[in-house]
Scaffold this motif. Sequence first.
Motif, PDB file in Angstrom:
ATOM      1  N   LEU A 365      46.452  50.024  53.883  1.00 40.37           N
ATOM      2  CA  LEU A 365      46.390  49.910  55.341  1.00 40.37           C
ATOM      3  C   LEU A 365      45.771  48.834  56.044  1.00 40.37           C
ATOM      4  O   LEU A 365      45.961  48.389  57.141  1.00 40.37           O
ATOM      5  CB  LEU A 365      45.938  51.333  55.623  1.00 40.37           C
ATOM      6  CG  LEU A 365      47.078  52.679  55.441  1.00 40.37           C
ATOM      7  CD1 LEU A 365      46.211  53.919  55.615  1.00 40.37           C
ATOM      8  CD2 LEU A 365      48.369  52.456  56.073  1.00 40.37           C
ATOM      9  N   ASP A 366      44.764  48.688  55.346  1.00 40.55           N
ATOM     10  CA  ASP A 366      43.920  47.480  55.958  1.00 40.55           C
ATOM     11  C   ASP A 366      43.013  46.760  54.933  1.00 40.55           C
ATOM     12  O   ASP A 366      42.768  47.565  53.837  1.00 40.55           O
ATOM     13  CB  ASP A 366      43.030  47.904  57.064  1.00 40.55           C
ATOM     14  CG  ASP A 366      42.869  46.793  57.882  1.00 40.55           C
ATOM     15  OD1 ASP A 366      43.595  46.602  58.956  1.00 40.55           O
ATOM     16  OD2 ASP A 366      41.763  46.031  57.841  1.00 40.55           O
ATOM     17  N   GLU A 367      42.820  45.560  55.070  1.00 46.08           N
ATOM     18  CA  GLU A 367      41.618  44.972  54.228  1.00 46.08           C
ATOM     19  C   GLU A 367      40.495  45.607  54.227  1.00 46.08           C
ATOM     20  O   GLU A 367      39.753  45.831  53.243  1.00 46.08           O
ATOM     21  CB  GLU A 367      41.261  43.561  54.719  1.00 46.08           C
ATOM     22  CG  GLU A 367      42.152  42.519  54.205  1.00 46.08           C
ATOM     23  CD  GLU A 367      41.699  42.357  52.568  1.00 46.08           C
ATOM     24  OE1 GLU A 367      40.897  41.547  52.214  1.00 46.08           O
ATOM     25  OE2 GLU A 367      42.492  42.848  51.778  1.00 46.08           O
ATOM     26  N   ASN A 368      40.096  45.831  55.416  1.00 46.09           N
ATOM     27  CA  ASN A 368      38.644  46.445  55.633  1.00 46.09           C
ATOM     28  C   ASN A 368      38.790  47.949  55.466  1.00 46.09           C
ATOM     29  O   ASN A 368      39.631  48.546  56.211  1.00 46.09           O
ATOM     30  CB  ASN A 368      38.434  46.045  56.991  1.00 46.09           C
ATOM     31  CG  ASN A 368      37.089  46.779  57.748  1.00 46.09           C
ATOM     32  OD1 ASN A 368      36.915  47.764  57.509  1.00 46.09           O
ATOM     33  ND2 ASN A 368      36.213  45.890  58.027  1.00 46.09           N
ATOM     34  N   ALA A 372      40.885  50.669  57.273  1.00 49.44           N
ATOM     35  CA  ALA A 372      41.997  51.557  56.741  1.00 49.44           C
ATOM     36  C   ALA A 372      41.801  53.061  56.824  1.00 49.44           C
ATOM     37  O   ALA A 372      42.684  53.809  56.741  1.00 49.44           O
ATOM     38  CB  ALA A 372      41.967  50.811  55.132  1.00 49.44           C
TER      39      ALA A 372
ATOM     40  N   GLN B  27      44.239  53.559  46.824  1.00 46.63           N
ATOM     41  CA  GLN B  27      44.847  52.104  47.033  1.00 46.63           C
ATOM     42  C   GLN B  27      45.138  51.666  48.407  1.00 46.63           C
ATOM     43  O   GLN B  27      44.967  50.451  48.648  1.00 46.63           O
ATOM     44  CB  GLN B  27      46.219  52.321  46.246  1.00 46.63           C
ATOM     45  CG  GLN B  27      46.896  50.918  45.790  1.00 46.63           C
ATOM     46  CD  GLN B  27      48.060  51.223  45.149  1.00 46.63           C
ATOM     47  OE1 GLN B  27      48.155  51.790  43.951  1.00 46.63           O
ATOM     48  NE2 GLN B  27      48.973  50.413  45.428  1.00 46.63           N
ATOM     49  N   GLN B  28      45.591  52.722  49.281  1.00 45.69           N
ATOM     50  CA  GLN B  28      46.027  52.344  50.761  1.00 45.69           C
ATOM     51  C   GLN B  28      44.813  51.916  51.459  1.00 45.69           C
ATOM     52  O   GLN B  28      44.930  51.296  52.328  1.00 45.69           O
ATOM     53  CB  GLN B  28      46.608  53.529  51.393  1.00 45.69           C
ATOM     54  CG  GLN B  28      47.927  53.794  50.803  1.00 45.69           C
ATOM     55  CD  GLN B  28      48.831  54.801  51.768  1.00 45.69           C
ATOM     56  OE1 GLN B  28      48.442  55.469  52.350  1.00 45.69           O
ATOM     57  NE2 GLN B  28      50.210  54.290  51.634  1.00 45.69           N
ATOM     58  N   LEU B  29      43.772  52.365  50.921  1.00 46.48           N
ATOM     59  CA  LEU B  29      42.297  52.373  51.668  1.00 46.48           C
ATOM     60  C   LEU B  29      41.648  50.827  51.191  1.00 46.48           C
ATOM     61  O   LEU B  29      40.670  50.696  51.608  1.00 46.48           O
ATOM     62  CB  LEU B  29      41.346  53.465  51.372  1.00 46.48           C
ATOM     63  CG  LEU B  29      41.884  54.787  51.960  1.00 46.48           C
ATOM     64  CD1 LEU B  29      40.667  55.821  51.730  1.00 46.48           C
ATOM     65  CD2 LEU B  29      41.618  54.582  53.798  1.00 46.48           C
ATOM     66  N   ASN B  30      42.219  50.341  50.386  1.00 45.58           N
ATOM     67  CA  ASN B  30      41.937  49.011  49.714  1.00 45.58           C
ATOM     68  C   ASN B  30      40.290  49.312  49.136  1.00 45.58           C
ATOM     69  O   ASN B  30      39.600  48.626  48.869  1.00 45.58           O
ATOM     70  CB  ASN B  30      41.638  47.903  50.761  1.00 45.58           C
ATOM     71  CG  ASN B  30      41.572  46.729  50.100  1.00 45.58           C
ATOM     72  OD1 ASN B  30      41.879  46.491  48.915  1.00 45.58           O
ATOM     73  ND2 ASN B  30      40.738  45.707  50.695  1.00 45.58           N
ATOM     74  N   ARG B 141      31.960  46.130  43.880  1.00 43.72           N
ATOM     75  CA  ARG B 141      33.045  45.596  44.293  1.00 43.72           C
ATOM     76  C   ARG B 141      33.147  44.237  44.041  1.00 43.72           C
ATOM     77  O   ARG B 141      34.198  43.564  43.393  1.00 43.72           O
ATOM     78  CB  ARG B 141      33.352  45.722  45.872  1.00 43.72           C
ATOM     79  CG  ARG B 141      34.893  46.097  46.151  1.00 43.72           C
ATOM     80  CD  ARG B 141      34.901  46.083  47.681  1.00 43.72           C
ATOM     81  NE  ARG B 141      34.699  47.583  48.121  1.00 43.72           N
ATOM     82  CZ  ARG B 141      34.861  47.848  49.341  1.00 43.72           C
ATOM     83  NH1 ARG B 141      35.261  46.795  50.265  1.00 43.72           N
ATOM     84  NH2 ARG B 141      34.467  48.978  49.952  1.00 43.72           N
TER      85      ARG B 141
END
Lengths: 461, 145
Positions: A365-368, A372, B27-30, B141
Motif C-alpha cells: 500500500l505504501d513504502e512508508n 501504509a 506484506q501490504q504494509l511493507n 530492517r
Amino acid sequence: MQDKNQNKDFHHALKVDNDLCFGCTHCMTACPTQAIRVKNGKATIIANRCVDCGQCYIACPVSAIDVEQDDLEMIFKFPVRVILIPSVLIGQFPRKILTSDIYDALKEIGFTHIFEVETSIDMVLDSYKQFMDEHKERPMISTFCPAIVRLIQVKYPSLVGNLLRVNPPINMSAVYFMEKLKASGIRENEIGLFYATPCAAKIAAIKSPVGEIKSPVTGVINMNFLYNRILKYLQNKRTDTGVHHTDDLTSKGILWSLTRGEVVHVSGRTLAIDGMKNVNEFLENIENEKFDTFDFLELRACDESCAGGILISGNRFLTVERLQKRALRYKDQETTQELKTKNDFQNIKINQFLDNIEPRPMGRLDENTAIALKKMERKHRLMCFLPGLDCGGCGAPDCETLSEDIVQGNALISQCVFMQQQMISQNLLSPDQARQINEDIWGGDRLGKDCNKIELEDENN
Amino acid sequence: MQFRHKIAGGDFAKAGNVASSVKKVLQQLNIDHVISKRTVIALYEGEVNVVAHAYSGIIEIEIDEEKIKIIITDKGPGIADIDQAMVEGFSTATPQVREMGFGAGMGLSNMKKNSDFMKISSIVEEGTVVELINYLKPDARQESK
Ligand SMILES: Nc1ncnc2c1ncn2[C@@H]1O[C@H](COP(=O)(O)OP(=O)(O)O)[C@@H](O)[C@H]1O
Ligand code: SF4
Ligand SMILES: [Mg+2]
C-alpha cells in the motif's frame, strides 16, 4: 532498491487485442495476481502485477489475448539460422509422424540448424547440485518456469531467497551451440539463434531476463505457429532436405519439461506441483517452519507443465504419453553424444548461475509503513461497505482489489454497482453520473445496442 | 490497525488461515520480510495450539508504527505447568494429533524464538492467554536488506 525495480517496465508477451476484446471479465477473474481491470469496455493489464502465466489467454472466449512473437522474416537476416526446439515440440505430433519429417519441415520453413534445447540438461543438473551444496536455504525452488519466478517476485517476495538460481537449459544450450558454430569458423553476427517457445512466460524471460544480463537467444518463434507450418508442410511433403540436426537426447532431457522432470534427479525431500492454482494454493499455505523440511520444489505454471503450455497445439495428456514412450527408447543413453565425445561443455565458458533476483512485491500500500497503515485502515473500512460479492461489476476482479484501487487513487467507490444504488437513493450521485461511471468502465455502446436490429442480422446470417 | 479472528478447536483443516491472512497484511504494509516471517511463524504456532489443545479461541492483532502485537485468548484446559510446556519436545498431544503432523512439542519454543516478547498466562480448566510482540525496529530492517 525494490522500488527501482517496481517502476522499471517489465516486458510482457501477453497483450490485449482491443479490436477483439469486449470486456467480458473472464480474464480478469482468472488472473492469479489480480493484474487485470476493465476500462472503457476493454481489459487492461497492469504491468507490475502480470507474471505472463497465460491464464488470461486460456480464459478468453474470443481469443483477444495475443502472444507477441518475432516476425519469421527476421530469421533471414542471418545466413546461419538455428532453431532450438524443446522436446514438447515433437511430443505434440502423432506418433506416425517421423521426427525426421518434422526436422525437414523446419528446414523448409527456413532454418539451417536444428538443436534440442535439452542438450544441456546434464550441465544444468550439475549446476543444481553445486548451487544446493553452496546455498543452505531450504527448500530450493526451481527457476525453470519463468512464470513461477515472476509469481514469487510479486506475490511471495519472502521466498525470493529460496530460488535455485541456475541458468535455464535454453540459455546454456544457446551459448553452447553459439560457441560450437563459432569454433567451426562462422562469425557470431552471421548466427541467429531462435527458440521455439511453448509459452508467453519464456518469451518474457528472454526479452527481459531476470537475474541475467542478456539472453543469448536472438529471437522467439511461437510453437503454435510452427505447429501449423509443420502440418502444412507434411501435407505436401517433399524429399529429404539434409538439414543439420542433433537428435541427441537422453530420457532425462525428453522428460525434463514435464511434471516431475526435475524432481526425479534431485536428492532429498522433493515435491513437484503443476498448475497455477495448485502452486498458489501451496505457496499460500506454507508460511510455517514445516516448509523447511523440503529440499527442492519443482513448480510449474501449466497443468501438465510445458506439455500444457498455452502455445502447445496438441493435447497435453497425449503429448505427455508420447514423450514418455520416446524417453523409453532413449533410456540407455546416459549422456548426450555432444557431451560424451567432445567434452565441449567443459571448455566453453557458460554462465551456470543467475545473478540476484529481486523481490518486486505487488499490492504494497505504501513504502512508508505509517502511511501504509492509514491506507490499510481505509481499505478495511471500504471492504466493510462493499457487498463482498466479487461480481466484477466495478471493473476490478473482487471487492478487496477494488478497495485497494480506491485507496491508491485508481478507482472510485461509486464504481461498485451496489454502492451506486445507495448513493443515488441518498442523492449523493445523479443517475446521469452513475451512467457516466458505468460507461467509463464498460464502454459507451454496451447497453445502447439495438437488439431488434441485431436479431435481424442473426437471421440473415 | 486491528484485526480479530475467531478460531474453532479441533478444526485442523483451517489451522494456519489466520497466519496466512496476517502474512498478506504485513506484506501490504511493507513490513520487513524477516520480521514478517518471524511474526507469521509465531502466530501460526499459537493458532495451531488453540486448534490442537483448546476448545475455541480469539486472535487479536494490533499493528502500529512501532510493533505488531498479537493476543491469543482461548477457552480450554489451560496449562498447569507453563515452564514444563515451554521445554522443547514436551507435548501432551494425543497420538491422533501427532499422526496429523502436529504435536512435536516445538510450538511454544518456536513462538519464543520468533518473538521479541512473549507472555503466557493460564488458568487450568478455563483457558490460556498468549501475548506476543514483535517490534518493527529500523535497525533490524536495515540488516536484512
Ligand atoms: N492453548 C493451549 N491450551 C492448552 N494447552 C496448551 C496450549 N498451548 C500449549 N499447550 C500445552 O503445552 C504443550 C506444548 O506446546 P507446544 O510447544 O506448542 O507443543 P505441541 O503443541 O506440539 O504439543 C502442549 O502439548 C500442551 O500440553
Ligand atoms: S510450465 Fe512450461 S510452458 Fe508453462 S509457463 Fe512454465 S515454462 Fe512455460
Ligand atoms: Mg503446538
